[in-house]
Design a protein around this motif. Structure first.
Motif, mmCIF file in Angstrom:
data_model
loop_
_atom_site.group_PDB
_atom_site.id
_atom_site.type_symbol
_atom_site.label_atom_id
_atom_site.label_comp_id
_atom_site.label_asym_id
_atom_site.label_seq_id
_atom_site.Cartn_x
_atom_site.Cartn_y
_atom_site.Cartn_z
ATOM 1 N N GLY A 163 10.045 2.283 -5.621
ATOM 2 C CA GLY A 163 9.198 1.170 -5.230
ATOM 3 C C GLY A 163 9.818 0.297 -4.167
ATOM 4 N N GLY A 164 9.331 -0.939 -4.140
ATOM 5 C CA GLY A 164 9.819 -1.901 -3.168
ATOM 6 C C GLY A 164 9.837 -3.296 -3.753
ATOM 7 N N ASP A 165 10.183 -4.241 -2.917
ATOM 8 C CA ASP A 165 10.273 -5.624 -3.371
ATOM 9 C C ASP A 165 8.922 -6.184 -3.801
ATOM 10 N N VAL A 166 7.839 -5.486 -3.503
ATOM 11 C CA VAL A 166 6.484 -5.946 -3.848
ATOM 12 C C VAL A 166 5.983 -5.402 -5.182
ATOM 13 N N ASN A 167 6.709 -4.485 -5.796
ATOM 14 C CA ASN A 167 6.240 -3.870 -7.042
ATOM 15 C C ASN A 167 6.487 -4.739 -8.256
ATOM 16 N N PRO A 168 5.448 -4.917 -9.104
ATOM 17 C CA PRO A 168 5.689 -5.522 -10.425
ATOM 18 C C PRO A 168 6.564 -4.573 -11.251
ATOM 19 N N GLU B 96 0.813 -1.222 0.000
ATOM 20 C CA GLU B 96 0.000 0.000 0.000
ATOM 21 C C GLU B 96 0.849 1.276 0.000
ATOM 22 N N ALA B 97 2.093 1.197 0.430
ATOM 23 C CA ALA B 97 2.981 2.365 0.434
ATOM 24 C C ALA B 97 3.859 2.439 -0.805
ATOM 25 N N SER B 98 3.800 1.417 -1.658
ATOM 26 C CA SER B 98 4.780 1.297 -2.739
ATOM 27 C C SER B 98 4.299 1.737 -4.114
ATOM 28 N N TYR B 99 3.019 2.054 -4.253
ATOM 29 C CA TYR B 99 2.534 2.360 -5.600
ATOM 30 C C TYR B 99 1.515 3.487 -5.594
ATOM 31 N N LEU B 100 1.269 4.006 -6.786
ATOM 32 C CA LEU B 100 0.289 5.060 -7.009
ATOM 33 C C LEU B 100 -0.445 4.755 -8.304
#
Length: 178
Positions: free
Chosen positions: A152-157, A81-85
């Motif tokens: 981003g982070g490790d969770v971003n495609p 939830e903190a990694s994308y827009l």
């Protein structure tokens, strides 16, 4: 070795950013050395990564002269939830400048990072996370033109990361041309 959800790494993202900047007429020197292998060959551990990167950066400064901007490119390890827009019909990996508060250049780098952040956030409002100041150095004492940028982070495609590289490249272009 910092990877995204699909297995691509920050090196893949940095290569895209480099290409985007070159397309805009900005000459880019991209460090492609394998830091993990460099550390292992010298009996160093992960905690000495900045020692290795400082060696590569100093070599680049000697070989190429000064730079208008040096980017230390990373990704974060944050919740989804903190990694994308979501904006403009696309999904972006959020970007965040990080300042080493212990650096002798901390104040200048914080100002420069804030300026770049404002330029980028005007392009896609909300893509920038606040400038973070940490009690660290990040080799930012080597040059006041150095910025650490997390994408981003490790969770971003990786598609989200690629979308952000276009916005970041536009922002860097505008920052350098101002």
């Amino acid at each position: 070795s910092e990877s995204y959800a699909g297995g691509e790494t920050v090196m893949d993202a940095a290569a895209i950013l480099g290409n985007e900047l070159e397309e805009r007429g900005i000459h880019v020197v991209l460090e492609t050395a394998n830091f993990s292998e460099y550390l292992k060959a010298r009996g160093l551990d992960y905690n000495q990564s900045y020692q290795a990167s400082k060696n590569f950066m100093n070599d680049a400064l000697v070989n190429y002269g000064g730079f208008d901007l040096i980017i230390d490119f990373h990704r974060d390890a944050i919740p989804r939830e903190a990694s994308y827009l979501e904006a403009n019909g696309k999904t972006y990996a959020k970007l965040m400048p990080v300042v080493g508060g212990l650096s002798t250049n901390a104040e200048v780098i914080k100002k420069n990072s804030s300026t770049l952040s404002d330029i980028i956030d005007k392009k896609v409002h909300g893509i920038m996370r606040s400038v973070m100041v940490r009690e660290a150095y990040y080799n930012q004492s080597v040059s006041d033109r150095m910025m650490l940028i997390e994408c981003g982070g490790d969770v971003n495609p990786f598609d989200e990361v690629k979308n952000s590289m276009d916005v970041l490249a536009d922002g860097i272009y505008d920052y350098l041309m101002r």
